[in-house]
Scaffold this motif. Structure first.
Motif, PDB file in Angstrom:
ATOM      1  N   LEU A   5       0.821  -1.206   0.000  1.00  0.00           N
ATOM      2  CA  LEU A   5       0.000   0.000   0.000  1.00  0.00           C
ATOM      3  C   LEU A   5       0.859   1.262   0.000  1.00  0.00           C
ATOM      4  O   LEU A   5       0.397   2.352   0.335  1.00  0.00           O
ATOM      5  N   GLU A   6       2.127   1.097  -0.384  1.00  0.00           N
ATOM      6  CA  GLU A   6       3.010   2.266  -0.418  1.00  0.00           C
ATOM      7  C   GLU A   6       2.660   3.212  -1.545  1.00  0.00           C
ATOM      8  O   GLU A   6       2.967   4.395  -1.500  1.00  0.00           O
ATOM      9  N   SER A   7       2.055   2.695  -2.589  1.00  0.00           N
ATOM     10  CA  SER A   7       1.683   3.545  -3.729  1.00  0.00           C
ATOM     11  C   SER A   7       0.533   2.869  -4.465  1.00  0.00           C
ATOM     12  O   SER A   7       0.269   1.682  -4.263  1.00  0.00           O
ATOM     13  N   ALA A   8      -0.109   3.630  -5.344  1.00  0.00           N
ATOM     14  CA  ALA A   8      -1.183   3.048  -6.155  1.00  0.00           C
ATOM     15  C   ALA A   8      -0.622   1.950  -7.057  1.00  0.00           C
ATOM     16  O   ALA A   8      -1.241   0.894  -7.230  1.00  0.00           O
ATOM     17  N   TYR A  39      -4.973   4.546 -14.788  1.00  0.00           N
ATOM     18  CA  TYR A  39      -4.697   5.311 -13.570  1.00  0.00           C
ATOM     19  C   TYR A  39      -3.793   6.499 -13.912  1.00  0.00           C
ATOM     20  O   TYR A  39      -4.023   7.625 -13.465  1.00  0.00           O
ATOM     21  N   ARG A  40      -2.776   6.222 -14.745  1.00  0.00           N
ATOM     22  CA  ARG A  40      -1.826   7.302 -15.091  1.00  0.00           C
ATOM     23  C   ARG A  40      -2.485   8.379 -15.946  1.00  0.00           C
ATOM     24  O   ARG A  40      -2.040   9.521 -15.965  1.00  0.00           O
ATOM     25  N   LEU A  41      -3.551   8.011 -16.632  1.00  0.00           N
ATOM     26  CA  LEU A  41      -4.312   9.009 -17.404  1.00  0.00           C
ATOM     27  C   LEU A  41      -5.194   9.872 -16.497  1.00  0.00           C
ATOM     28  O   LEU A  41      -5.800  10.825 -16.945  1.00  0.00           O
ATOM     29  N   GLY A  42      -5.287   9.479 -15.229  1.00  0.00           N
ATOM     30  CA  GLY A  42      -6.066  10.275 -14.285  1.00  0.00           C
ATOM     31  C   GLY A  42      -7.421   9.681 -13.955  1.00  0.00           C
ATOM     32  O   GLY A  42      -8.243  10.328 -13.310  1.00  0.00           O
ATOM     33  N   GLY A  88      -5.387  13.195  -9.704  1.00  0.00           N
ATOM     34  CA  GLY A  88      -6.052  14.282 -10.424  1.00  0.00           C
ATOM     35  C   GLY A  88      -7.328  14.633  -9.677  1.00  0.00           C
ATOM     36  O   GLY A  88      -7.494  14.270  -8.511  1.00  0.00           O
ATOM     37  N   GLU A  89      -8.218  15.318 -10.352  1.00  0.00           N
ATOM     38  CA  GLU A  89      -9.496  15.663  -9.708  1.00  0.00           C
ATOM     39  C   GLU A  89     -10.336  14.393  -9.587  1.00  0.00           C
ATOM     40  O   GLU A  89     -10.481  13.657 -10.554  1.00  0.00           O
ATOM     41  N   SER A  90     -10.859  14.124  -8.401  1.00  0.00           N
ATOM     42  CA  SER A  90     -11.730  12.959  -8.257  1.00  0.00           C
ATOM     43  C   SER A  90     -12.746  13.248  -7.171  1.00  0.00           C
ATOM     44  O   SER A  90     -12.617  14.219  -6.422  1.00  0.00           O
ATOM     45  N   GLY A  91     -13.721  12.388  -7.095  1.00  0.00           N
ATOM     46  CA  GLY A  91     -14.728  12.583  -6.064  1.00  0.00           C
ATOM     47  C   GLY A  91     -16.028  11.929  -6.473  1.00  0.00           C
ATOM     48  O   GLY A  91     -16.162  11.437  -7.593  1.00  0.00           O
ATOM     49  N   VAL A  92     -16.952  11.870  -5.536  1.00  0.00           N
ATOM     50  CA  VAL A  92     -18.267  11.309  -5.848  1.00  0.00           C
ATOM     51  C   VAL A  92     -19.334  12.294  -5.414  1.00  0.00           C
ATOM     52  O   VAL A  92     -19.180  12.992  -4.406  1.00  0.00           O
ATOM     53  N   LYS A  93     -20.405  12.339  -6.205  1.00  0.00           N
ATOM     54  CA  LYS A  93     -21.522  13.217  -5.872  1.00  0.00           C
ATOM     55  C   LYS A  93     -22.337  12.585  -4.738  1.00  0.00           C
ATOM     56  O   LYS A  93     -22.190  11.397  -4.455  1.00  0.00           O
TER      57      LYS A  93
END
Ligand SMILES: [Fe+2]
Length: 313
Positions: free
Chosen positions: A49-52, A84-87, A127-132
């Motif tokens: 779990l050190e990195s994605a 993942y690298r694309l965001g 990058g920008e992420s989130g859930v409504k």
């Protein structure tokens, strides 16, 4: 020179630190949220779990979310890495990571849940992420390992013990059944006024009870492990126990042949067979419904359900 070796045990005490497991069970579990914005050693000792990238290595069936909110799936972590690298936000089970598998069982044991009730899920984004705004049917311990995430959380007064995701009243429900199960509709359009805003940093934990409304937003690298409980509901305990009892009857063990046959005679005969079984069901259920000692019956049904306590390694 001293090097501090973080604890390798993932259990309730390490997940809810600095609160003690006892205080968590007394004051929060299972219906009151809890959060701690920092925690020493919470999953810090798990190398996967050190990195994605490390977490994705060996992962199977990775779901990814596109900017328009739709989702897709790739077969493994290698295929997910470029996405993942694309965001794109990626989401996958954590069962390929031994410390998480063990941690799930420790949590089940510490919380007094049947073995297998808690699963680990991993979210990563860059990058920008989130859930409504939405509410979930699971109970969630969300551990943020990297990044910064803002949560807004509020109690749900519209539905008790939902069994699927609920979204705001103004949008289409992914599971319209939830509207039928609700105590009050329409669901709110926006986060309720009494919502709490939490600024979570790496090392934080949020315990979110079943059904609480929430939305999240994050920017930059984000890695989160969720320990989620999705079962068992009481109806599963009962129906599994009933299945164990009905298994003793050769009739109930029969296949449901012909139930959708195009030949109406065969279909009627099939439904006739079920109707005959139902005629005997009263006698089969009577000992259960007329039991004098309900406490003993409850214990017996739990045993017959096949659910087993979790074991600490
Ligand atoms: Fe959620």
């Amino acid at each position: 020179m001293s090097t501090q070796t973080p604890t390798k045990v993932v259990d309730l005490a390490s997940v809810v630190a600095p609160l003690s497991a006892e205080a968590f069970l007394r004051d929060h579990w299972p219906e009151r949220p809890y959060w701690a914005e920092r925690g020493d050693g919470r999953l810090a000792s798990v190398p996967e779990l050190e990195s994605a990238e490390a977490a994705l290595a060996g992962a199977r069936n990775v779901t990814f979310f596109k900017p328009d909110g739709s989702a897709g799936m790739v077969p493994d972590g290698d295929a997910a890495l470029p996405l993942y690298r694309l965001g794109l936000t990626c989401y996958f089970a954590g069962s390929h990571i031994p410390a998480l598998r063990e941690g799930c069982e420790h949590l089940c044991a510490d919380l007094g849940l049947p073995s297998g009730s808690i699963k680990a899920e991993i979210f990563c984004s860059d990058g920008e992420s989130g859930v409504k705004m939405h509410s979930d049917f699971d109970v969630n311990f969300a551990l943020l390992l990297r990044g910064h995430k803002r949560w807004r959380v509020a109690e749900n007064h519209h539905i008790r013990n939902q069994t699927g995701v609920c979204r705001p009243g103004s949008v289409e429900q992914p599971q319209p059944l939830q509207l039928e199960l609700a105590d009050s509709t329409p669901f709110p359009d926006d986060m309720p006024e009494d919502a709490e805003t939490l600024e979570m940093e790496a090392g934080s934990v949020l315990f979110l009870p079943r059904g609480w409304w929430h939305d999240t937003s994050a920017s930059g690298e984000c890695l989160q492990v969720n320990f989620v409980m999705k079962s068992p509901m009481w109806m599963a305990v009962l129906t599994r126990a009933l299945k164990t009892r009905l298994m003793r009857d050769p009739g109930w063990r029969g296949y449901a042949f012909d139930v959708f046959s195009e030949d109406p005679e065969r279909r009627d005969a099939a439904l006739g067979e079920l109707a005959e079984l139902l005629a005997g069901l009263g006698d089969q259920l009577r000992p259960l419904l007329e039991s004098e000692d309900r406490a003993a019956l409850a214990q017996e049904l739990l045993g017959e359900s096949g659910f087993k306590p979790a074991e600490r390694a």
